[in-house]
Design a protein around this motif. Structure first.
Motif, mmCIF file in Angstrom:
data_model
loop_
_atom_site.group_PDB
_atom_site.id
_atom_site.type_symbol
_atom_site.label_atom_id
_atom_site.label_comp_id
_atom_site.label_asym_id
_atom_site.label_seq_id
_atom_site.Cartn_x
_atom_site.Cartn_y
_atom_site.Cartn_z
ATOM 1 N N PHE A 1 22.272 -34.832 41.768
ATOM 2 C CA PHE A 1 20.899 -35.047 42.220
ATOM 3 C C PHE A 1 20.221 -36.150 41.396
ATOM 4 O O PHE A 1 19.464 -36.970 41.940
ATOM 5 C CB PHE A 1 20.096 -33.753 42.115
ATOM 6 C CG PHE A 1 20.420 -32.744 43.182
ATOM 7 C CD1 PHE A 1 21.015 -33.127 44.366
ATOM 8 C CD2 PHE A 1 20.124 -31.399 43.003
ATOM 9 C CE1 PHE A 1 21.313 -32.204 45.355
ATOM 10 C CE2 PHE A 1 20.426 -30.474 43.983
ATOM 11 C CZ PHE A 1 21.018 -30.874 45.158
ATOM 12 N N LEU A 2 20.489 -36.162 40.085
ATOM 13 C CA LEU A 2 19.922 -37.206 39.230
ATOM 14 C C LEU A 2 20.445 -38.582 39.643
ATOM 15 O O LEU A 2 19.680 -39.548 39.727
ATOM 16 C CB LEU A 2 20.265 -36.924 37.768
ATOM 17 C CG LEU A 2 19.785 -37.954 36.745
ATOM 18 C CD1 LEU A 2 18.267 -38.040 36.741
ATOM 19 C CD2 LEU A 2 20.316 -37.619 35.357
ATOM 20 N N PHE A 3 21.730 -38.665 39.917
ATOM 21 C CA PHE A 3 22.326 -39.927 40.361
ATOM 22 C C PHE A 3 21.709 -40.385 41.672
ATOM 23 O O PHE A 3 21.403 -41.577 41.841
ATOM 24 C CB PHE A 3 23.842 -39.730 40.516
ATOM 25 C CG PHE A 3 24.546 -40.910 41.117
ATOM 26 C CD1 PHE A 3 24.781 -42.063 40.364
ATOM 27 C CD2 PHE A 3 24.981 -40.887 42.441
ATOM 28 C CE1 PHE A 3 25.431 -43.161 40.927
ATOM 29 C CE2 PHE A 3 25.628 -41.973 42.997
ATOM 30 C CZ PHE A 3 25.853 -43.107 42.239
ATOM 31 N N GLU A 4 21.490 -39.454 42.582
ATOM 32 C CA GLU A 4 20.914 -39.794 43.890
ATOM 33 C C GLU A 4 19.475 -40.288 43.750
ATOM 34 O O GLU A 4 19.056 -41.247 44.415
ATOM 35 C CB GLU A 4 20.982 -38.562 44.801
ATOM 36 C CG GLU A 4 20.511 -38.806 46.233
ATOM 37 C CD GLU A 4 19.056 -38.433 46.427
ATOM 38 O OE1 GLU A 4 18.413 -39.050 47.300
ATOM 39 O OE2 GLU A 4 18.570 -37.555 45.695
ATOM 40 N N ILE A 5 18.697 -39.663 42.847
ATOM 41 C CA ILE A 5 17.318 -40.103 42.605
ATOM 42 C C ILE A 5 17.303 -41.515 42.010
ATOM 43 O O ILE A 5 16.496 -42.375 42.402
ATOM 44 C CB ILE A 5 16.598 -39.123 41.657
ATOM 45 C CG1 ILE A 5 16.298 -37.804 42.381
ATOM 46 C CG2 ILE A 5 15.303 -39.717 41.123
ATOM 47 C CD1 ILE A 5 15.229 -37.875 43.421
ATOM 48 N N VAL A 6 18.197 -41.776 41.061
ATOM 49 C CA VAL A 6 18.278 -43.107 40.441
ATOM 50 C C VAL A 6 18.637 -44.160 41.483
ATOM 51 O O VAL A 6 18.064 -45.261 41.501
ATOM 52 C CB VAL A 6 19.303 -43.090 39.283
ATOM 53 C CG1 VAL A 6 19.549 -44.511 38.773
ATOM 54 C CG2 VAL A 6 18.818 -42.201 38.155
ATOM 55 N N ILE A 7 19.575 -43.828 42.374
ATOM 56 C CA ILE A 7 19.974 -44.758 43.442
ATOM 57 C C ILE A 7 18.784 -45.067 44.346
ATOM 58 O O ILE A 7 18.527 -46.235 44.700
ATOM 59 C CB ILE A 7 21.147 -44.169 44.258
ATOM 60 C CG1 ILE A 7 22.430 -44.173 43.439
ATOM 61 C CG2 ILE A 7 21.354 -44.951 45.560
ATOM 62 C CD1 ILE A 7 22.941 -45.547 43.061
ATOM 63 N N ARG A 8 18.029 -44.031 44.717
ATOM 64 C CA ARG A 8 16.859 -44.243 45.567
ATOM 65 C C ARG A 8 15.798 -45.093 44.868
ATOM 66 O O ARG A 8 15.137 -45.936 45.488
ATOM 67 C CB ARG A 8 16.275 -42.902 45.986
ATOM 68 C CG ARG A 8 17.010 -42.253 47.154
ATOM 69 C CD ARG A 8 16.680 -40.787 47.303
ATOM 70 N NE ARG A 8 15.253 -40.546 47.386
ATOM 71 C CZ ARG A 8 14.708 -39.329 47.362
ATOM 72 N NH1 ARG A 8 15.493 -38.258 47.252
ATOM 73 N NH2 ARG A 8 13.421 -39.171 47.441
ATOM 74 N N PHE A 9 15.641 -44.881 43.563
ATOM 75 C CA PHE A 9 14.636 -45.644 42.808
ATOM 76 C C PHE A 9 15.042 -47.108 42.693
ATOM 77 O O PHE A 9 14.212 -48.012 42.876
ATOM 78 C CB PHE A 9 14.471 -45.029 41.412
ATOM 79 C CG PHE A 9 13.462 -45.746 40.561
ATOM 80 C CD1 PHE A 9 12.106 -45.592 40.780
ATOM 81 C CD2 PHE A 9 13.877 -46.588 39.536
ATOM 82 C CE1 PHE A 9 11.172 -46.261 39.998
ATOM 83 C CE2 PHE A 9 12.962 -47.257 38.747
ATOM 84 C CZ PHE A 9 11.603 -47.090 38.972
ATOM 85 N N ILE A 10 16.304 -47.370 42.415
ATOM 86 C CA ILE A 10 16.774 -48.755 42.293
ATOM 87 C C ILE A 10 16.713 -49.462 43.645
ATOM 88 O O ILE A 10 16.384 -50.648 43.724
ATOM 89 C CB ILE A 10 18.210 -48.781 41.730
ATOM 90 C CG1 ILE A 10 18.227 -48.240 40.297
ATOM 91 C CG2 ILE A 10 18.786 -50.188 41.755
ATOM 92 C CD1 ILE A 10 19.616 -48.088 39.718
ATOM 93 N N ALA A 11 17.006 -48.717 44.719
ATOM 94 C CA ALA A 11 17.001 -49.320 46.059
ATOM 95 C C ALA A 11 15.597 -49.666 46.536
ATOM 96 O O ALA A 11 15.436 -50.502 47.440
ATOM 97 C CB ALA A 11 17.674 -48.377 47.051
ATOM 98 N N GLU A 12 14.573 -49.048 45.941
ATOM 99 C CA GLU A 12 13.188 -49.333 46.335
ATOM 100 C C GLU A 12 12.807 -50.731 45.872
ATOM 101 O O GLU A 12 12.906 -51.061 44.689
ATOM 102 C CB GLU A 12 12.243 -48.302 45.703
ATOM 103 C CG GLU A 12 10.794 -48.461 46.098
ATOM 104 C CD GLU A 12 10.525 -48.110 47.540
ATOM 105 O OE1 GLU A 12 9.801 -48.883 48.204
ATOM 106 O OE2 GLU A 12 11.041 -47.076 48.012
ATOM 107 N N GLU A 13 12.374 -51.569 46.803
ATOM 108 C CA GLU A 13 12.018 -52.946 46.462
ATOM 109 C C GLU A 13 10.781 -52.997 45.571
ATOM 110 O O GLU A 13 10.740 -53.719 44.584
ATOM 111 C CB GLU A 13 11.798 -53.766 47.734
ATOM 112 C CG GLU A 13 13.075 -53.976 48.547
ATOM 113 C CD GLU A 13 12.835 -54.838 49.757
ATOM 114 O OE1 GLU A 13 11.687 -55.299 49.945
ATOM 115 O OE2 GLU A 13 13.793 -55.063 50.526
ATOM 116 N N ASN A 14 9.774 -52.210 45.930
ATOM 117 C CA ASN A 14 8.562 -52.135 45.113
ATOM 118 C C ASN A 14 8.586 -50.812 44.349
ATOM 119 O O ASN A 14 8.289 -49.757 44.896
ATOM 120 C CB ASN A 14 7.317 -52.226 45.991
ATOM 121 C CG ASN A 14 6.050 -52.446 45.184
ATOM 122 O OD1 ASN A 14 6.024 -52.227 43.975
ATOM 123 N ND2 ASN A 14 5.003 -52.887 45.855
#
Length: 265
Positions: A60-73
């Motif tokens: 879950f932590l890895f998935e949250i980090v991926i979503r955060f990095i993928a966010e442009e802003n």
């Protein structure tokens, strides 16, 4: 590897259907793990479950980090309620409080990880958002229903307390009895007991059922359905804007602008 490559990789992974299904499968597995802990299991098996629980938390932590990095802003990431909810659940799950006084809080937080299914499945998120949007309108319906309950409970307590004090002893108990009648839980037994003394009391029960079960509950369903339709239309408009399609409002605005240009000429 520079940050742009990491971000592009994160975007591809975030939008990958296989990755989404994998995370949904982990959420379901987490729910099953929570259920398994409610049974009496050997100590060795409990140790395995704890290891699996930490494994799930790190995914879950890895998935949250991926979503955060993928966010442009990046500033917009924590403006979304579901992102905040998911992040808090994961962060609290990382705190080792199993053997402390806050162990109950830790278990409760892990139970709420099942709610991450809502943030991952758009249809579930739409349903929950519609229900939350409908709450202000539902509040007035609930208030009116409470008034009806209170009036009928006062009548029932006044006239039927001598027949069965356990069901009609005071107004609070009478309201519980009426809730039983509204949900059709052996309500005929309650009615026939009163009808043995008051033969016309069926009017009291039937009128209450028509007002609450048939009228008010249908009003609740109607409000939720209307809000759900509004949410669907808003989501469709947002998708059309993202895809570059013109909405009805945009077309009408362009037509009005053309009319003004023609009239000015």
């Amino acid at each position: 590897m520079n940050f742009s490559k990491i971000q592009s990789f994160s975007i591809r992974l975030k939008t990958n259907k296989i990755f989404e299904l994998f995370v949904i499968g982990i959420i379901v597995f987490s729910a099953l793990l929570i259920g398994a802990k409610t049974y009496e299991i050997p100590t060795s098996a409990m140790s395995v479950l704890k290891l699996l629980d930490w494994f799930i938390t790190f995914i879950f932590l890895f998935e949250i980090v991926i979503r955060f990095i993928a966010e442009e802003n990046k500033k917009l990431f924590f403006t979304k309620g579901w992102n905040i909810f998911d992040t808090l659940i994961v962060i609290v799950s990382l705190i080792p409080i199993e053997d402390s006084e806050l162990a109950l809080v830790g278990r409760l937080i892990r139970i709420f990880r099942v709610m991450r299914m809502v943030s991952f499945v758009p249809e579930l998120r739409l349903l929950l958002n519609s229900l939350l949007r409908a709450l202000p309108q539902l509040g007035y319906v609930v208030l009116l229903m409470f008034i009806i309950f209170y009036i009928y409970a006062a009548i029932g307590s006044s006239f039927f307390a001598g027949i069965n004090s356990e069901l009609w002893g005071d107004i609070s108990i009478s309201m519980l009895t009426l809730f039983r009648v509204m949900t059709f839980e052996d309500w005929t037994d309650v009615m026939y007991e009163i009808m043995d003394v008051h033969s016309l009391s069926w009017i009291y029960f039937l009128s209450f059922i028509f007002l609450t079960t048939f009228a008010f509950l249908n009003m609740v369903i109607g409000i939720v359905v209307n809000v759900l339709e509004d949410e669907h239309s808003k989501e469709k408009e947002a998708q059309d804007k993202e895809e570059g399609k013109l909405t009805i409002e945009d077309l009408s605005a362009q037509i009005n602008e053309l009319k003004k240009l023609i009239s000015n000429k």
